[in-house]
Write a protein that holds these residues in place. Structure first.
Motif, PDB file in Angstrom:
ATOM      1  N   GLY A 177      51.100  77.696  34.720  1.00  0.00           N
ATOM      2  CA  GLY A 177      51.410  77.082  33.437  1.00  0.00           C
ATOM      3  C   GLY A 177      52.897  76.897  33.209  1.00  0.00           C
ATOM      4  N   ALA A 178      53.237  76.046  32.235  1.00  0.00           N
ATOM      5  CA  ALA A 178      54.636  75.771  31.928  1.00  0.00           C
ATOM      6  C   ALA A 178      54.726  74.948  30.653  1.00  0.00           C
ATOM      7  CB  ALA A 178      55.306  75.022  33.075  1.00  0.00           C
ATOM      8  N   VAL A 179      55.897  74.925  30.080  1.00  0.00           N
ATOM      9  CA  VAL A 179      56.269  73.929  29.081  1.00  0.00           C
ATOM     10  C   VAL A 179      57.044  72.864  29.849  1.00  0.00           C
ATOM     11  CG1 VAL A 179      57.571  73.477  26.967  1.00  0.00           C
ATOM     12  CG2 VAL A 179      56.376  75.656  27.261  1.00  0.00           C
ATOM     13  N   TYR A 180      56.782  71.584  29.572  1.00  0.00           N
ATOM     14  CA  TYR A 180      57.415  70.540  30.368  1.00  0.00           C
ATOM     15  C   TYR A 180      57.926  69.417  29.473  1.00  0.00           C
ATOM     16  CZ  TYR A 180      53.014  68.056  29.707  1.00  0.00           C
ATOM     17  OH  TYR A 180      51.926  67.442  29.131  1.00  0.00           O
ATOM     18  N   PHE A 181      58.856  68.636  30.048  1.00  0.00           N
ATOM     19  CA  PHE A 181      59.528  67.567  29.322  1.00  0.00           C
ATOM     20  C   PHE A 181      59.585  66.342  30.239  1.00  0.00           C
ATOM     21  CE2 PHE A 181      61.055  71.716  28.306  1.00  0.00           C
ATOM     22  CZ  PHE A 181      61.157  71.760  26.934  1.00  0.00           C
ATOM     23  N   LEU A 182      59.197  65.198  29.734  1.00  0.00           N
ATOM     24  CA  LEU A 182      59.293  63.943  30.473  1.00  0.00           C
ATOM     25  C   LEU A 182      60.377  63.090  29.819  1.00  0.00           C
ATOM     26  CD1 LEU A 182      55.485  63.074  30.824  1.00  0.00           C
ATOM     27  CD2 LEU A 182      56.900  64.439  32.388  1.00  0.00           C
ATOM     28  N   PHE A 183      61.402  62.730  30.588  1.00  0.00           N
ATOM     29  CA  PHE A 183      62.542  61.992  30.052  1.00  0.00           C
ATOM     30  C   PHE A 183      62.557  60.564  30.584  1.00  0.00           C
ATOM     31  CE2 PHE A 183      64.005  66.407  29.777  1.00  0.00           C
ATOM     32  CZ  PHE A 183      64.536  66.434  28.498  1.00  0.00           C
ATOM     33  N   GLY A 184      62.921  59.625  29.718  1.00  0.00           N
ATOM     34  CA  GLY A 184      63.030  58.235  30.132  1.00  0.00           C
ATOM     35  C   GLY A 184      63.986  57.472  29.248  1.00  0.00           C
ATOM     36  N   GLU A 185      64.287  56.257  29.646  1.00  0.00           N
ATOM     37  CA  GLU A 185      65.142  55.352  28.881  1.00  0.00           C
ATOM     38  C   GLU A 185      64.314  54.140  28.513  1.00  0.00           C
ATOM     39  OE1 GLU A 185      68.229  55.953  28.007  1.00  0.00           O
ATOM     40  OE2 GLU A 185      68.634  57.733  29.238  1.00  0.00           O
ATOM     41  N   GLY A 186      64.078  53.936  27.231  1.00  0.00           N
ATOM     42  CA  GLY A 186      63.294  52.795  26.800  1.00  0.00           C
ATOM     43  C   GLY A 186      64.043  51.489  26.987  1.00  0.00           C
ATOM     44  N   GLU A 187      63.338  50.454  27.402  1.00  0.00           N
ATOM     45  CA  GLU A 187      63.953  49.147  27.592  1.00  0.00           C
ATOM     46  C   GLU A 187      64.538  48.606  26.292  1.00  0.00           C
ATOM     47  OE1 GLU A 187      64.379  47.482  30.367  1.00  0.00           O
ATOM     48  OE2 GLU A 187      63.351  48.902  31.676  1.00  0.00           O
ATOM     49  N   GLU A 188      63.891  48.908  25.184  1.00  0.00           N
ATOM     50  CA  GLU A 188      64.345  48.371  23.903  1.00  0.00           C
ATOM     51  C   GLU A 188      64.632  49.487  22.908  1.00  0.00           C
ATOM     52  OE1 GLU A 188      61.405  45.636  22.571  1.00  0.00           O
ATOM     53  OE2 GLU A 188      61.700  44.244  24.226  1.00  0.00           O
ATOM     54  N   SER A 189      64.956  50.670  23.417  1.00  0.00           N
ATOM     55  CA  SER A 189      65.199  51.809  22.541  1.00  0.00           C
ATOM     56  C   SER A 189      66.680  52.145  22.499  1.00  0.00           C
ATOM     57  CB  SER A 189      64.405  53.030  23.029  1.00  0.00           C
ATOM     58  OG  SER A 189      64.723  54.167  22.263  1.00  0.00           O
ATOM     59  N   ALA A 190      67.185  52.475  21.310  1.00  0.00           N
ATOM     60  CA  ALA A 190      68.581  52.849  21.166  1.00  0.00           C
ATOM     61  C   ALA A 190      68.836  54.270  21.647  1.00  0.00           C
ATOM     62  CB  ALA A 190      69.005  52.729  19.697  1.00  0.00           C
ATOM     63  N   LYS A 191      67.775  55.042  21.804  1.00  0.00           N
ATOM     64  CA  LYS A 191      67.904  56.431  22.226  1.00  0.00           C
ATOM     65  C   LYS A 191      67.044  56.669  23.457  1.00  0.00           C
ATOM     66  CE  LYS A 191      68.452  58.223  17.489  1.00  0.00           C
ATOM     67  NZ  LYS A 191      67.922  59.205  16.509  1.00  0.00           N
ATOM     68  N   PRO A 192      67.436  57.651  24.274  1.00  0.00           N
ATOM     69  CA  PRO A 192      66.536  58.039  25.361  1.00  0.00           C
ATOM     70  C   PRO A 192      65.261  58.646  24.793  1.00  0.00           C
ATOM     71  CG  PRO A 192      68.359  59.585  25.176  1.00  0.00           C
ATOM     72  CD  PRO A 192      68.670  58.445  24.260  1.00  0.00           C
ATOM     73  N   GLN A 193      64.220  58.685  25.617  1.00  0.00           N
ATOM     74  CA  GLN A 193      62.917  59.145  25.157  1.00  0.00           C
ATOM     75  C   GLN A 193      62.543  60.459  25.829  1.00  0.00           C
ATOM     76  OE1 GLN A 193      61.497  55.141  26.502  1.00  0.00           O
ATOM     77  NE2 GLN A 193      60.084  55.372  24.791  1.00  0.00           N
ATOM     78  N   VAL A 194      61.695  61.229  25.145  1.00  0.00           N
ATOM     79  CA  VAL A 194      61.186  62.474  25.720  1.00  0.00           C
ATOM     80  C   VAL A 194      59.767  62.713  25.225  1.00  0.00           C
ATOM     81  CG1 VAL A 194      62.080  63.962  23.871  1.00  0.00           C
ATOM     82  CG2 VAL A 194      61.669  64.924  26.143  1.00  0.00           C
ATOM     83  N   TYR A 195      58.952  63.212  26.110  1.00  0.00           N
ATOM     84  CA  TYR A 195      57.623  63.705  25.748  1.00  0.00           C
ATOM     85  C   TYR A 195      57.608  65.186  26.100  1.00  0.00           C
ATOM     86  CZ  TYR A 195      52.605  64.531  25.629  1.00  0.00           C
ATOM     87  OH  TYR A 195      51.363  65.036  25.341  1.00  0.00           O
ATOM     88  N   ILE A 196      57.140  66.030  25.175  1.00  0.00           N
ATOM     89  CA  ILE A 196      57.149  67.480  25.352  1.00  0.00           C
ATOM     90  C   ILE A 196      55.710  67.980  25.364  1.00  0.00           C
ATOM     91  CG2 ILE A 196      57.949  69.686  24.399  1.00  0.00           C
ATOM     92  CD1 ILE A 196      60.159  68.066  22.942  1.00  0.00           C
ATOM     93  N   GLY A 197      55.362  68.771  26.350  1.00  0.00           N
ATOM     94  CA  GLY A 197      54.000  69.293  26.437  1.00  0.00           C
ATOM     95  C   GLY A 197      53.964  70.693  27.016  1.00  0.00           C
ATOM     96  N   GLN A 198      52.776  71.266  27.028  1.00  0.00           N
ATOM     97  CA  GLN A 198      52.557  72.561  27.657  1.00  0.00           C
ATOM     98  C   GLN A 198      51.191  72.513  28.344  1.00  0.00           C
ATOM     99  OE1 GLN A 198      50.232  75.230  26.912  1.00  0.00           O
ATOM    100  NE2 GLN A 198      49.110  73.789  25.575  1.00  0.00           N
ATOM    101  N   THR A 199      51.028  73.305  29.358  1.00  0.00           N
ATOM    102  CA  THR A 199      49.777  73.284  30.105  1.00  0.00           C
ATOM    103  C   THR A 199      49.600  74.582  30.877  1.00  0.00           C
ATOM    104  OG1 THR A 199      48.553  72.121  31.852  1.00  0.00           O
ATOM    105  CG2 THR A 199      50.939  72.168  32.068  1.00  0.00           C
ATOM    106  N   GLY A 200      48.356  74.905  31.144  1.00  0.00           N
ATOM    107  CA  GLY A 200      48.044  76.025  32.015  1.00  0.00           C
ATOM    108  C   GLY A 200      47.878  75.604  33.455  1.00  0.00           C
ATOM    109  N   ASP A 201      47.875  74.285  33.705  1.00  0.00           N
ATOM    110  CA  ASP A 201      47.735  73.749  35.058  1.00  0.00           C
ATOM    111  C   ASP A 201      48.762  72.636  35.221  1.00  0.00           C
ATOM    112  OD1 ASP A 201      46.984  72.608  37.478  1.00  0.00           O
ATOM    113  OD2 ASP A 201      44.838  72.805  37.092  1.00  0.00           O
ATOM    114  N   LEU A 202      49.980  73.018  35.565  1.00  0.00           N
ATOM    115  CA  LEU A 202      51.095  72.076  35.601  1.00  0.00           C
ATOM    116  C   LEU A 202      50.858  70.960  36.609  1.00  0.00           C
ATOM    117  CD1 LEU A 202      53.936  71.301  34.681  1.00  0.00           C
ATOM    118  CD2 LEU A 202      54.843  72.867  36.417  1.00  0.00           C
ATOM    119  N   LYS A 203      50.379  71.307  37.778  1.00  0.00           N
ATOM    120  CA  LYS A 203      50.174  70.307  38.824  1.00  0.00           C
ATOM    121  C   LYS A 203      49.213  69.217  38.355  1.00  0.00           C
ATOM    122  CE  LYS A 203      50.046  71.758  43.001  1.00  0.00           C
ATOM    123  NZ  LYS A 203      49.687  72.369  44.314  1.00  0.00           N
ATOM    124  N   LYS A 204      48.092  69.607  37.778  1.00  0.00           N
ATOM    125  CA  LYS A 204      47.099  68.642  37.313  1.00  0.00           C
ATOM    126  C   LYS A 204      47.668  67.776  36.196  1.00  0.00           C
ATOM    127  CE  LYS A 204      42.392  68.397  35.423  1.00  0.00           C
ATOM    128  NZ  LYS A 204      41.202  69.196  35.015  1.00  0.00           N
TER     129      LYS A 204
END
Length: 285
Positions: A52-79
């Motif tokens: 398990g882990a807490v994880y963060f997905l980072f990206g740059e939106g094509e039309e976004s003034a700010k970078p983007q992030v998705y924050i999640g947690q899981t007991g099965d990180l690989k899946k």
């Protein structure tokens, strides 16, 4: 983030600074691993991807003034990461927060996920892509204190890896540290910081742009700031609804004035001294 001296260790499994990076404070149990999307398969082969882990997905939106992030947690990180690889397009780097002691329980992860979402939204540096604020839990005070300590370590490591997700822009100091741009009817205040030029909330930008500015890259950024609500109409001007950090003084001035500008000359302190004179030509160490 608490400001005190720290020793942070960064390990490059492949030796490539642009590849997978691991960051930790060796006296603490939290470890962060940054994974370029291109190297996800390599990470999934590492033992750290199991569990398990807490994880963060980072990206740059094509039309976004700010970078983007998705924050999640899981007991099965690989899946979970395999699922996001197939279903989420925006991200280009993942950062996972692990316990070196394998001591993160589901309750820890859920609490940290919610805390991270709240702190990221409060900082306002990234567009948080989560639909919810995470699960609200009934936790004990000792558990909350433990999670706050884990978060503090993760916050330091995250910024060290180049993701100031939880850091609010530097607070306004005294007037001596403020610079002003009033060209072409603008009325903006800013601070020159280690990250760039921070234009402050309430600053007023010129409402119109010059014709020559319309084919420049900064014009696209200005439109993105308007679309994101960072700049909002206020009569014949645009007003900054929050502090916003530009990478350069000239970028900040261009957005404020709606024209190509030399920001080192356009920004002046209360005594009329340009940023160039005060910083670049100022007293040398």
């Amino acid at each position: 983030m608490s400001i005190r001296a720290k020793t942070i260790q960064i390990f490059l499994p492949s030796g490539d600074p642009q590849g997978i990076r691991q960051a930790e404070i060796t006296t603490r149990i939290v470890r962060l691993i940054e994974v370029p999307r291109k190297l996800l398969k390599d990470f999934l082969a590492m033992p750290e991807s199991a569990g398990g882990a807490v994880y963060f997905l980072f990206g740059e939106g094509e039309e976004s003034a700010k970078p983007q992030v998705y924050i999640g947690q899981t007991g099965d990180l690989k899946k979970r990461l395999v699922k996001h690889q197939k279903e989420k397009d925006f991200w280009h780097r993942a950062v996972v927060m692990l316990s070196r002691a394998d001591s993160l329980t589901t309750t820890h992860s859920l609490y940290l996920e919610r805390l991270c979402i709240q702190r990221a939204k409060a900082a306002g540096r990234y567009t948080v892509e989560n639909d919810t604020n995470g699960s609200k839990l009934n936790t004990t005070k000792p558990m909350e204190a433990e999670c706050e300590e884990l978060f503090e370590t993760g916050e330091s490591l995250m910024a060290t890896l180049g993701f100031p997700l939880f850091e609010k822009p530097a607070p306004v100091g005294d007037a001596a540290n403020l610079y002003f741009c009033t060209a072409a009817g603008a009325d903006a205040r800013a601070q020159y910081t280690a990250e760039g030029m921070a234009v402050l909330k309430g600053s007023k930008a010129r409402g119109q742009v010059t014709d020559s500015f319309k084919d420049k890259g900064f014009h696209a950024l200005r439109k993105q700031l308007e679309a994101a609500g960072v700049l909002e109409p206020a009569g014949d001007q645009l007003i900054f609804t929050e502090d916003y950090v530009f990478k350069s003084p000239s970028g900040a001035a261009a957005i404020v004035v709606g024209n190509n500008m030399n920001g080192w000359i356009s920004w002046k302190n209360k005594d009329g001294k340009t940023l160039d004179a005060a910083v670049r030509q100022g007293p040398q160490a």
